[in-house]
Scaffold this motif. Structure first.
Motif, mmCIF file in Angstrom:
data_model
loop_
_atom_site.group_PDB
_atom_site.id
_atom_site.type_symbol
_atom_site.label_atom_id
_atom_site.label_comp_id
_atom_site.label_asym_id
_atom_site.label_seq_id
_atom_site.Cartn_x
_atom_site.Cartn_y
_atom_site.Cartn_z
ATOM 1 N N GLU A 74 -5.821 -50.615 -5.342
ATOM 2 C CA GLU A 74 -7.026 -50.784 -6.172
ATOM 3 C C GLU A 74 -8.217 -50.851 -5.520
ATOM 4 O OE1 GLU A 74 -7.571 -53.536 -9.913
ATOM 5 O OE2 GLU A 74 -6.147 -54.357 -8.222
ATOM 6 N N TRP A 75 -8.466 -51.508 -4.071
ATOM 7 C CA TRP A 75 -9.752 -51.450 -3.375
ATOM 8 C C TRP A 75 -10.267 -50.310 -2.935
ATOM 9 C CZ3 TRP A 75 -7.138 -55.519 0.102
ATOM 10 C CH2 TRP A 75 -7.089 -56.776 -0.656
ATOM 11 N N PHE A 76 -9.231 -49.281 -2.593
ATOM 12 C CA PHE A 76 -9.489 -47.987 -2.251
ATOM 13 C C PHE A 76 -9.811 -47.205 -3.602
ATOM 14 C CE2 PHE A 76 -8.064 -43.427 -2.247
ATOM 15 C CZ PHE A 76 -8.806 -43.131 -1.328
ATOM 16 N N TRP A 77 -9.273 -47.435 -4.855
ATOM 17 C CA TRP A 77 -9.732 -46.640 -5.977
ATOM 18 C C TRP A 77 -11.075 -47.095 -6.376
ATOM 19 C CZ3 TRP A 77 -5.327 -46.784 -10.072
ATOM 20 C CH2 TRP A 77 -5.319 -45.765 -11.041
ATOM 21 N N LEU A 78 -11.602 -48.020 -5.776
ATOM 22 C CA LEU A 78 -13.091 -48.387 -6.081
ATOM 23 C C LEU A 78 -13.292 -48.861 -7.484
ATOM 24 C CD1 LEU A 78 -14.835 -45.765 -3.843
ATOM 25 C CD2 LEU A 78 -14.310 -48.339 -3.290
ATOM 26 N N GLY A 79 -12.321 -49.375 -7.947
ATOM 27 C CA GLY A 79 -12.504 -50.159 -9.297
ATOM 28 C C GLY A 79 -12.127 -49.280 -10.484
ATOM 29 N N GLN A 80 -11.835 -47.841 -10.179
ATOM 30 C CA GLN A 80 -11.785 -46.793 -11.346
ATOM 31 C C GLN A 80 -10.617 -47.059 -12.076
ATOM 32 O OE1 GLN A 80 -14.473 -45.215 -11.896
ATOM 33 N NE2 GLN A 80 -15.375 -45.680 -9.922
ATOM 34 N N ASN A 81 -9.711 -47.841 -11.816
ATOM 35 C CA ASN A 81 -8.445 -48.061 -12.609
ATOM 36 C C ASN A 81 -8.971 -48.838 -14.112
ATOM 37 O OD1 ASN A 81 -8.764 -50.276 -10.403
ATOM 38 N ND2 ASN A 81 -7.326 -51.331 -11.728
ATOM 39 N N LEU A 82 -10.021 -49.358 -13.775
ATOM 40 C CA LEU A 82 -10.775 -50.044 -14.913
ATOM 41 C C LEU A 82 -11.888 -49.243 -15.522
ATOM 42 C CD1 LEU A 82 -10.954 -53.675 -13.946
ATOM 43 C CD2 LEU A 82 -9.008 -52.687 -15.116
ATOM 44 N N HIS A 83 -11.474 -48.032 -15.637
ATOM 45 C CA HIS A 83 -12.445 -47.051 -16.025
ATOM 46 C C HIS A 83 -12.843 -47.081 -17.567
ATOM 47 C CE1 HIS A 83 -14.467 -43.074 -15.229
ATOM 48 N NE2 HIS A 83 -13.916 -42.383 -16.270
ATOM 49 N N SER A 84 -12.282 -48.047 -18.306
ATOM 50 C CA SER A 84 -12.466 -48.347 -19.628
ATOM 51 C C SER A 84 -13.828 -49.025 -19.567
ATOM 52 C CB SER A 84 -11.288 -49.253 -20.298
ATOM 53 O OG SER A 84 -11.248 -50.363 -19.332
ATOM 54 N N VAL A 85 -14.123 -49.996 -18.565
ATOM 55 C CA VAL A 85 -15.378 -50.680 -18.614
ATOM 56 C C VAL A 85 -16.557 -49.838 -18.537
ATOM 57 C CG1 VAL A 85 -16.689 -52.223 -17.043
ATOM 58 C CG2 VAL A 85 -14.373 -52.660 -17.618
ATOM 59 N N LEU B 84 -6.424 -36.298 6.698
ATOM 60 C CA LEU B 84 -6.431 -37.466 5.760
ATOM 61 C C LEU B 84 -7.641 -38.240 5.628
ATOM 62 C CD1 LEU B 84 -4.810 -39.469 4.302
ATOM 63 C CD2 LEU B 84 -4.017 -40.536 6.348
ATOM 64 N N ILE B 85 -8.448 -38.458 7.018
ATOM 65 C CA ILE B 85 -9.571 -39.215 6.696
ATOM 66 C C ILE B 85 -10.710 -38.501 5.850
ATOM 67 C CG2 ILE B 85 -11.531 -39.989 8.280
ATOM 68 C CD1 ILE B 85 -9.269 -40.585 10.580
ATOM 69 N N TYR B 86 -10.751 -37.145 6.200
ATOM 70 C CA TYR B 86 -11.808 -36.442 5.397
ATOM 71 C C TYR B 86 -11.429 -36.324 3.709
ATOM 72 C CZ TYR B 86 -14.347 -32.290 4.037
ATOM 73 O OH TYR B 86 -15.140 -31.453 3.415
ATOM 74 N N ALA B 87 -10.128 -36.288 3.571
ATOM 75 C CA ALA B 87 -9.585 -36.528 2.111
ATOM 76 C C ALA B 87 -10.036 -37.821 1.667
ATOM 77 C CB ALA B 87 -7.989 -36.322 2.006
ATOM 78 N N VAL B 88 -9.958 -38.953 2.240
ATOM 79 C CA VAL B 88 -10.309 -40.227 1.770
ATOM 80 C C VAL B 88 -11.938 -40.083 1.609
ATOM 81 C CG1 VAL B 88 -10.567 -42.609 2.642
ATOM 82 C CG2 VAL B 88 -8.346 -41.569 2.799
ATOM 83 N N VAL B 89 -12.587 -39.646 2.794
ATOM 84 C CA VAL B 89 -13.987 -39.833 2.568
ATOM 85 C C VAL B 89 -14.549 -38.919 1.433
ATOM 86 C CG1 VAL B 89 -16.077 -38.748 3.829
ATOM 87 C CG2 VAL B 89 -14.512 -40.168 5.171
ATOM 88 N N THR B 90 -13.759 -37.808 1.374
ATOM 89 C CA THR B 90 -14.277 -36.874 -0.022
ATOM 90 C C THR B 90 -13.953 -37.607 -1.347
ATOM 91 O OG1 THR B 90 -13.452 -34.744 1.306
ATOM 92 C CG2 THR B 90 -13.786 -34.755 -1.314
ATOM 93 N N TYR B 91 -13.047 -38.476 -1.630
ATOM 94 C CA TYR B 91 -12.757 -39.103 -2.798
ATOM 95 C C TYR B 91 -13.801 -40.121 -2.909
ATOM 96 C CZ TYR B 91 -11.295 -42.759 -5.693
ATOM 97 O OH TYR B 91 -11.070 -43.698 -6.955
ATOM 98 N N MET B 92 -14.012 -40.845 -1.694
ATOM 99 C CA MET B 92 -14.962 -42.004 -1.924
ATOM 100 C C MET B 92 -16.332 -41.464 -2.113
ATOM 101 S SD MET B 92 -13.429 -44.596 1.065
ATOM 102 C CE MET B 92 -14.593 -46.139 0.617
ATOM 103 N N SER B 93 -16.765 -40.287 -1.804
ATOM 104 C CA SER B 93 -18.045 -39.756 -1.943
ATOM 105 C C SER B 93 -18.409 -39.503 -3.445
ATOM 106 C CB SER B 93 -18.237 -38.324 -1.197
ATOM 107 O OG SER B 93 -17.484 -37.547 -1.667
ATOM 108 N N TYR B 94 -17.247 -39.479 -4.267
ATOM 109 C CA TYR B 94 -17.693 -39.037 -5.664
ATOM 110 C C TYR B 94 -18.186 -40.295 -6.449
ATOM 111 C CZ TYR B 94 -17.584 -37.920 -10.427
ATOM 112 O OH TYR B 94 -17.942 -37.357 -11.735
ATOM 113 N N THR B 95 -17.728 -41.565 -5.890
ATOM 114 C CA THR B 95 -18.197 -42.898 -6.808
ATOM 115 C C THR B 95 -19.813 -43.033 -6.580
ATOM 116 O OG1 THR B 95 -16.192 -44.162 -6.740
ATOM 117 C CG2 THR B 95 -18.181 -45.374 -6.742
#
Length: 299
Positions: free
Chosen positions: A242-253, A57-68
């Motif tokens: 939303e914090w974990f999503w790193l703002g990408q829910n506002l991808h329109s911006v 689970l931690i590795y999955a979270v890190v993988t997602y966060m690495s893309y930003t």
């Protein structure tokens, strides 16, 4: 009416420009956090202090966060207007790319094509995720195709004309991304290390495919600026996501102003939301996909 919209757009452009000059220290801190978390995760798993499910689970979270930060580096958002510090931008890109298994040296080719032809079926390379809600098998197939395209898009037209240094960097990145995983499997003396590496990566990669690439563009019917990407409004009770999503829910911006750092999306969105609404930007609930009126927006 068109003149009014043009004036509003110029105002939005001027507002967005205020956020594009800074040196993005928060993004650099995120790169550091990602690597510290990754090393800690593998160390605690290797020494038996973390169970396989927790480590995965931690590795999955890190993988997602690495893309930003990879995404930010592709757009040159880490050095901002400080062109002498571009090496910091590129360093961050190369540091996180092996975690996401998307080569930084060539990702710009695919990603800028996505921006140029957003939601156009025959031109947008990210359009491959448009069927992710068609059932479990469709979800798996579309997600895999998305991750595959991130690595192979350059072979369509770009590879024959790519400079040798770019080709060498691409090959080196791919080999390194595979190599460090193979080395961990060999070095960590615990069963199922491969499960951690494979399923942790896939979970993080599919989260990127679904929440970063797919959901912001549903229903894939608009390719015009201001309307080709959604603002996904999160209910107030689920702010931690939303914090974990790193703002990408506002991808329109991001699609409107790609040089604005991700941690400024919310501030800019608040300032230009009336302009976006005037242009027809979809403002919808992140989960129910219903239109959200400005008056009903959670703070």
């Amino acid at each position: 009416m068109d003149q009014d919209l043009d004036a509003l757009n110029k105002k939005a452009v001027a507002t967005a420009r205020e956020y594009t000059t800074e040196l993005a220290w928060p993004t650099m801190a995120l790169v550091l956090l990602v690597w510290i978390s990754l090393i800690g995760d593998f160390y605690l798993f290797a020494t038996g202090q973390l169970s396989l499910p927790t480590a995965t689970l931690i590795y999955a979270v890190v993988t997602y966060m690495s893309y930003t930060p990879l995404h930010e580096a592709v757009h040159g958002n880490i050095h901002g207007a400080h062109h002498r510090q571009q090496w910091l931008n590129d360093l961050c890109g190369y540091l996180v790319a092996p975690l996401m298994m998307v080569p930084f040296s060539t990702h710009k080719v695919e990603h800028f094509t996505h921006h140029r032809f957003t939601n156009q079926p025959d031109k947008d390379p990210d359009y491959v995720v448009n069927g992710m809600s068609g059932g479990f098998l469709a979800f798996l197939a579309c997600g895999f195709r998305f991750l595959w395209v991130q690595n192979t898009f350059l072979f369509r037209d770009y590879w024959p004309t790519a400079p040798r240094r770019v080709k060498a960097a691409y090959i080196a990145e791919v080999l390194f991304a595979i190599g460090w995983r193979a080395a961990l499997i060999a070095l960590i003396e615990r069963e199922h290390t491969w499960v951690l590496l494979v399923f942790g990566y896939l979970a993080g990669g599919y989260f990127v495919a679904y929440w970063f690439a797919y959901r912001p563009h549903v229903p894939y019917q608009e390719s015009t600026r201001y309307r080709n990407t959604n603002s996904l409004i999160m209910p107030g009770w689920i702010k931690p996501l939303e914090w974990f999503w790193l703002g990408q829910n506002l991808h329109s911006v991001h699609h409107l102003f790609p040089r604005v750092p991700f941690y400024r999306y919310h501030a800019l969105h608040r300032r230009i939301e009336p302009i976006m609404r005037a242009h027809g930007t979809p403002m919808i609930g992140a989960f129910n996909r219903r239109n959200v009126d400005a008056a009903r927006r959670p703070e």
